[in-house]
Structures are given as structure tokens and as C-alpha cells.
Design a protein around this motif. Structure first.
Motif, short mmCIF file in Angstrom:
data_model
loop_
_atom_site.label_atom_id
_atom_site.label_comp_id
_atom_site.label_asym_id
_atom_site.label_seq_id
_atom_site.Cartn_x
_atom_site.Cartn_y
_atom_site.Cartn_z
N HIS A 183 38.01 80.21 -15.70
CA HIS A 183 37.58 81.20 -16.69
C HIS A 183 38.62 81.35 -17.80
O HIS A 183 38.29 81.37 -19.00
N ASP A 184 39.88 81.45 -17.42
CA ASP A 184 40.95 81.58 -18.42
C ASP A 184 41.04 80.34 -19.31
O ASP A 184 41.29 80.44 -20.52
N ARG A 185 40.84 79.18 -18.72
CA ARG A 185 40.91 77.94 -19.51
C ARG A 185 39.77 77.88 -20.53
O ARG A 185 39.97 77.48 -21.68
N LEU A 186 38.58 78.28 -20.11
CA LEU A 186 37.45 78.27 -21.02
C LEU A 186 37.66 79.22 -22.20
O LEU A 186 37.24 78.95 -23.33
N LEU A 187 38.34 80.34 -21.92
CA LEU A 187 38.62 81.33 -22.97
C LEU A 187 39.94 81.06 -23.68
O LEU A 187 40.35 81.84 -24.54
N ARG A 188 40.59 79.93 -23.30
CA ARG A 188 41.87 79.53 -23.91
C ARG A 188 42.96 80.60 -23.75
O ARG A 188 43.81 80.79 -24.63
#
Length: 346
Positions: free
Chosen positions: A146-151
């Protein structure tokens, strides 16, 4: 912080591998021998830090170094409800001003579990109870994705036990530390080095480090964590070797002077695991009682416990019965008790 033994051997790595001085850190850790069992030697990684010791504190110096270099201010990790790794993360994160969140899976209740929960809460860690180990791991990776998708880049996602490239490098460094102690005459070259294995980084790092440092010692890991999470391998010889391979490739890419070297086959014993994670065994209980009676040349008191450490001690006792040379037990459990006294007083 004094120059690490690995950096002593390969000075170019000092600018390539970040390392922080955690408040209270007291590395190198001493070695001592038993006055009752002549072949038994002990590496005091229970005293890596004056506030909270153990092998996790050694790993976190490199893990926090990476975080600082990348500008990260938050650590998210996971472990059992009585996780020593979680305690180390909570204590040392607070000292460095890092936010700490720990996902917890259920393990059998005990006095040590209760005390560790108290300490994690007292040191300000955010605790999330996730039930089973599998649910906890799935939550960990879901949050990371999730954090990666939201950068979002402020959080370091750290696998249980500090099992990461930095955790492995910390124990490569530890093997070079041992070599320096041998060269100074503080201990003999061990025939065998024994350590418990939960998240694999300690065994992976010591096995790589001993080979890279040119020590002839055989490193034996004792599995104390589940081999698989459902169908997925979690603590096996294959997962340890994969971690070793990733670390070797990383070090060679850095071009810090380390020459190409062969990866030895890791040795991990399964037969001492018993009925499950955090579940005491009869052999472990007997070995722990034997260990508690040992008198050490440095006169220090060494802590032990009936689940994680005890299973490695059962291996140690059996190994000593047939060993031809010195056997070194790498003691990874914290022996510094001040934070527990503080928690009880609150």
C-alpha cells in the motif's frame, strides 16, 4: 563509534555502508569461557547495549544507518507477543527519535511475554495485535505494498528478527570482530560456533562472515521458529542460503574491496524445535538448568529462557559431548535487566 571490524578489513566500505551509534551501544562484545566446562566459550552478544542487549541491537546499528541515509523516520516490523526483536526496536527507536510500530502474532503466554509487552508499551511503540503468524505476515506485506503504491517512503519495513541485508552484514561484521579477538589472544579458534535461528540473519551473517574472515570454524544454527508459513518457506536452509546469496551480491556490487568468494552451505538443525514456536521442550529445560549452573571466567551473570535460547542450549550440550576442540556459544538473548525493573515499577 569505533571503526567496525569489517571496515577495518575493507576500509572502502565505511563510506558505502551506513552505520549509526545507538545510545548505550557497547560493541565489541567480550568473550569468556566456562570454569566448569573447559571446552565451552561464550560470545557476550547479550551485552551489545547497556540499555537492552542481544543480537537485535547489533543488527539495528546497520538497519538504522540505512534508514538515516534514506531519510526514513518510521519503523514497522512484526514478531510474537513476547518478541525480543520488538523490544529492541521499541527501546532503540525511542533513543533515536524514530516512530516504531510492531505487528504482533499470538504465542504461548509466559512471564517473559508479559514483561516484553510491558516494555514495548512503556517505550512508546504502537502495538497491533493480528492473531496468527500467517495473518501478521499478510498484514505486514499488505501495508508495505500500500505504501509503495502511494509512493510513501518514510517507513522502513523490517522483517521479523531484523532479517534483512543490513542484519546479515551486522553479523558478517561480528565474525570479523571475533577474528580480531582471536588475533589478540582473547579466545581460541572455535571448532564450532552455535547460535539459535529464528529469522535467519544471524546464521546467514555468521556463516558468510566466518568464510570471508578465513576462520575454519563450523557454524551451526538451531531452528527455533516455524519452517513454513502455510505453503511458504520461512526458516529453512534454503531461505538462509537465499539471504546469504542476496547479501553476497549486494556486497560485491558495492565494489568496496571484497573479492568474489564462495558461499558455504549453511548448517541448520531441526530436531531441537520441539512442539512449536515459544513452546518449551524437555531437552531444552534440562539444558537451560545446566547452563544456569555454569560459572564464567569473567564473573558475569548470563540470562537464559526456556523456549528460544533453551533449544540452542540443548544443541550446545550435545555438541560439547563429542567435540574435539573449543565450542563457542553465540549468546543472542539480552542479559541487561534494567528496563524490566523500570517497567515493573510503573
Amino acid at each position: 563509534m569505533s571503526l567496525s571490524p569489517l571496515f577495518n578489513a575493507y576500509p572502502a566500505l565505511q563510506k558505502l555502508i551506513p552505520l549509526v551509534d545507538i545510545p548505550g551501544q557497547q560493541i565489541p562484545t567480550p568473550v569468556t569461557h566456562s570454569l566448569d566446562t573447559p571446552q565451552l566459550w561464550l560470545k557476550h552478544d547479550d551485552l551489545t547495549n547497556a540499555v537492552y542487549g542481544g543480537n537485535k541491537s547489533r543488527k539495528l546499528a546497520f538497519i538504522f544507518g540505512k534508514m538515516q541515509a534514506e531519510g526514513k523516520t518510521r519503523l514497522l516490523t512484526f514478531g510474537g507477543t513476547g518478541t525480543n526483536h520488538g523490544v529492541a526496536c521499541a527501546v532503540h527507536s525511542k533513543a533515536l527519535g524514530i516512530d516504531c510500530e510492531i505487528l504482533l502474532f499470538d504465542q504461548p503466554e509466559s512471564e517473559s511475554v508479559r514483561k516484553n509487552l510491558q516494555v514495548m508499551q512503556r517505550y512508546g511503540a504502537t502495538l497491533r495485535y493480528c492473531g496468527s503468524l500467517l495473518n501478521t505476515v499478510l498484514r505486514f506485506y499488505t501495508l508495505q505494498i500500500h505504501d509503495r503504491l502511494l509512493r510513501r517512503k518514510q517507513t522502513e519495513y523490517l522483517f521479523a528478527g531484523g532479517s534483512s541485508l543490513q542484519g546479515v552484514i551486522a553479523f558478517i561484521d561480528a565474525a570479523f570482530e571475533l577474528r580480531e579477538q582471536i588475533e589478540r589472544g582473547e579466545c581460541p579458534v572455535p571448532e564450532t560456533i552455535i547460535c539459535p535461528v529464528g529469522s535467519s540473519a544471524t546464521l546467514a551473517g555468521l556463516t558468510l562472515g566466518v568464510a570471508l574472515a578465513g576462520l575454519p570454524s563450523r557454524v551451526i544454527g538451531v531452528r527455533v521458529a516455524p519452517a513454513h508459513l502455510g505453503p511458504f518457506p520461512a526458516c529453512t536452509v534454503a531461505t538462509v542460503k537465499q539471504l546469504m546469496q542476496k547479501t553476497q551480491q549486494y556486497l560485491l556490487r558495492l565494489q568496496g574491496g571484497i573479492p568474489p568468494f564462495n558461499i558455504p552451505q549453511p548448517v541448520m538443525l531441526d530436531q531441537y524445535y520441539g512442539a512449536g514456536y515459544g513452546v518449551a521442550s524437555a531437552a531444552g529445560n534440562q539444558a537451560e538448568q545446566w547452563f544456569r549452573k555454569q560459572r564464567w571466567a569473567d564473573g558475569l551473570t548470563v540470562q537464559s529462557e526456556c523456549t528460544y535460547t533453551a533449544k540452542a542450549l540443548a544443541t550446545l550440550r550435545d555438541e560439547l559431548a563429542t567435540a574435539n576442540g573449543p565450542v563457542l556459544y553465540w549468546h543472542t538473548l539480552n542479559s541487561v535487566q534494567g528496563i524490566y525493573s523500570e517497567a515493573e515499577a510503573v
